[in-house]
Scaffold this active site. Structure first.
Site, PDB file in Angstrom:
ATOM      1  CE1 TYR A   1      -2.977   3.335   0.769  1.00  0.00           C
ATOM      2  CE2 TYR A   1      -1.671   3.195   3.146  1.00  0.00           C
ATOM      3  CZ  TYR A   1      -2.464   3.886   1.975  1.00  0.00           C
ATOM      4  OH  TYR A   1      -3.102   5.030   2.419  1.00  0.00           O
TER       5      TYR A   1
ATOM      6  CG  PHE B   1       0.723  11.991   9.957  1.00  0.00           C
ATOM      7  CD1 PHE B   1       1.223  12.862   8.782  1.00  0.00           C
ATOM      8  CD2 PHE B   1       1.716  11.344  10.644  1.00  0.00           C
ATOM      9  CE1 PHE B   1       2.512  13.120   8.771  1.00  0.00           C
ATOM     10  CE2 PHE B   1       3.121  11.467  10.392  1.00  0.00           C
ATOM     11  CZ  PHE B   1       3.379  12.428   9.397  1.00  0.00           C
ATOM     12  CG  ASN B   2      -3.520   7.678  12.202  1.00  0.00           C
ATOM     13  OD1 ASN B   2      -2.252   8.171  11.919  1.00  0.00           O
ATOM     14  ND2 ASN B   2      -3.710   6.427  12.602  1.00  0.00           N
TER      15      ASN B   2
ATOM     16  NE  ARG C   1      -2.296  -2.562  13.135  1.00  0.00           N
ATOM     17  CZ  ARG C   1      -3.598  -1.595  12.944  1.00  0.00           C
ATOM     18  NH1 ARG C   1      -4.745  -1.783  12.491  1.00  0.00           N
ATOM     19  NH2 ARG C   1      -3.047  -0.303  12.484  1.00  0.00           N
TER      20      ARG C   1
ATOM     21  N   GLY D   1       3.913  -4.387  11.846  1.00  0.00           N
ATOM     22  CA  GLY D   1       4.093  -3.249  10.841  1.00  0.00           C
ATOM     23  C   GLY D   1       3.883  -1.906  11.717  1.00  0.00           C
TER      24      GLY D   1
HETATM   25  N1  UDP Z   1      -5.372  -0.027  17.125  1.00  0.00           N
HETATM   26  C1  UDP Z   1      -5.700  -0.823  18.238  1.00  0.00           C
HETATM   27  N2  UDP Z   1      -6.828  -1.923  17.936  1.00  0.00           N
HETATM   28  C2  UDP Z   1      -7.617  -1.758  16.811  1.00  0.00           C
HETATM   29  C3  UDP Z   1      -7.163  -0.814  15.780  1.00  0.00           C
HETATM   30  C4  UDP Z   1      -6.239  -0.146  15.955  1.00  0.00           C
HETATM   31  O1  UDP Z   1      -5.140  -0.994  19.131  1.00  0.00           O
HETATM   32  O2  UDP Z   1      -8.593  -2.417  16.746  1.00  0.00           O
HETATM   33  C5  UDP Z   1      -4.254   0.774  17.079  1.00  0.00           C
HETATM   34  C6  UDP Z   1      -3.299   0.464  16.193  1.00  0.00           C
HETATM   35  O3  UDP Z   1      -2.322  -0.512  16.696  1.00  0.00           O
HETATM   36  C7  UDP Z   1      -2.511   1.803  15.961  1.00  0.00           C
HETATM   37  C8  UDP Z   1      -3.662   2.949  16.278  1.00  0.00           C
HETATM   38  O4  UDP Z   1      -4.620   2.193  16.946  1.00  0.00           O
HETATM   39  O5  UDP Z   1      -1.483   2.014  17.009  1.00  0.00           O
HETATM   40  C9  UDP Z   1      -4.331   3.520  15.051  1.00  0.00           C
HETATM   41  O6  UDP Z   1      -4.495   2.493  14.223  1.00  0.00           O
HETATM   42  P1  UDP Z   1      -5.634   2.792  12.667  1.00  0.00           P
HETATM   43  O7  UDP Z   1      -5.674   1.367  11.889  1.00  0.00           O
HETATM   44  O8  UDP Z   1      -6.709   3.273  13.122  1.00  0.00           O
HETATM   45  O9  UDP Z   1      -4.588   3.687  11.956  1.00  0.00           O
HETATM   46  P2  UDP Z   1      -3.091   3.395  11.297  1.00  0.00           P
HETATM   47  O10 UDP Z   1      -2.214   4.120  12.126  1.00  0.00           O
HETATM   48  O11 UDP Z   1      -2.801   2.075  11.395  1.00  0.00           O
HETATM   49  O12 UDP Z   1      -3.149   4.380   9.923  1.00  0.00           O
END
Ligand code: UDP
Length: 326
Positions: A142, A170-171, A281, A283
């Site tokens: 991605y 970012f997020n 998780r 990565g």
């Molecule tokens: N996260 C979590 N539980 C979930 C989904 C996400 O703890 O069910 C954590 C994830 O490990 C990251 C943060 O929340 O540190 C944000 O994740 P998200 O998937 O929203 O966005 P990303 O940063 O991966 O783009």
């Protein structure tokens, strides 16, 4: 009045940008294949045309039917895990699709594009906050598709005078302040909507992915930026094209941990969030937050939402309304 084509304008960030552009007197044409997007998220003031980046005839139809001045391009697949399992889908839609779009724009004399890139193009962070000079070594297909697209823009700019701004988000978080539209992914993988669904009882719990990170509370830190602040940046970027081409971070510059998000959601909703502790998780870096000086300097952008509680509040208002929206 300027006519803007929003590719992928039925998606989360696209639909908020469409609304923002219309509110600021732009004419908007939305093109979307509706695979992930929602037609009822498209503002009624916009024209809608069904099109797919991999169907060049449908792309030509868009430019034939409308005299487009500039394009904002959101039409990409964005699931990291899926991109590892099925890279073909990602390289084909994201990379080949963008080349199709650029070539169609070229054929119709359209030179301006604003694109959704991502901080995932940086890969494993070497320092924080991340600025645009940080090395780019994405760690999944991605992220690589987005980096390739940035590189294609740079080549097209040199060879064909393409004017582009790639915004490295970012997020993205939150929903429209009037709760008219919001985040609605299927499947949903993002933290804030999952936390809110757990609070609403639509999920058994939220799994916290890792509690042993090198952060003050042991959970991952991210930079959550309100979707309306992203939308604003796209308009400012459109208005900057011609005098600047390049890549710009979009984040608030403030990091928030997973536990802090859960706390904000509990405060906003007045309800407890059922939590489970889970493995890290793959990565996920411990911290990611932006140096946003370039967005401020070049675009004159300033985020309106600086408090995570306010961001989560808009997402909560939308979650409460959504059941009736669908
Ligand atoms: N996260 C979590 N539980 C979930 C989904 C996400 O703890 O069910 C954590 C994830 O490990 C990251 C943060 O929340 O540190 C944000 O994740 P998200 O998937 O929203 O966005 P990303 O940063 O991966 O783009």
């Amino acid at each position: 009045m300027k006519k803007i084509l929003v590719m992928g304008g039925a998606g989360y960030i696209g639909s908020h940008t469409v609304k923002h552009l219309l509110d600021n007197d732009y004419e908007v044409v939305v093109a979307d294949n509706l695979i992930y997007g929602h037609l009822n998220a498209v503002d009624k003031r916009a024209s809608f045309i069904h099109a797919d980046l991999l169907d060049t005839i449908s792309l030509q139809r868009v430019f034939q039917n409308y005299k487009i001045d500039a394009v904002v391009h959101f039409a990409a697949f964005t699931y990291v895990g899926e991109s590892v399992e099925n890279p073909e889908k990602y390289y084909y839609n994201n990379v080949v699709g963008t080349v199709n779009l650029l070539n169609t724009m070229k054929n119709y004399g359209v030179k301006k594009i604003v694109f959704s890139s991502t901080c995932a193009t940086y890969g494993e962070p070497k320092y924080m906050p991340l600025d645009e000079k940080h090395s780019q070594n994405p760690i999944n297909p991605y992220g690589r598709t987005k980096l390739m697209i940035e590189q294609i823009f740079s080549d097209y700019a040199k060879a064909y005078d393409l004017e582009y701004i790639a915004l490295r988000y970012f997020n993205a978080a939150g929903a429209a302040s009037d709760a008219s539209i919001g985040e609605d992914h299927n499947p949903e993988t993002h933290l804030i909507p999952l936390v809110l669904k757990a609070i609403k009882g639509e999920r058994a719990s939220i799994k916290i992915f890792g509690t042993d990170y090198d952060t003050p509370d042991g959970t991952c830190i991210r930079d959550y930026i309100h979707v309306e602040d992203l939308a604003l940046a796209h308009r400012l970027a459109l208005e900057k094209l011609g005098s600047y081409s390049g890549c710009i971070n979009l984040g608030t510059g403030v990091g928030t941990s997973v536990k802090e998000i859960i706390k904000a959601a509990e405060d906003v909703s007045g309800k407890k969030c059922p939590v489970e502790y889970a493995e890290r998780r793959a990565g996920d870096p411990a911290r990611l937050f932006a140096n946003n000086s370039k967005a401020k300097d070049i675009l004159g952008w300033q985020p309106k939402y600086n408090d995570i509680k306010d961001i989560v509040q808009t997402a909560w208002n939308w979650e409460l309304k959504k059941s009736s929206w669908i």
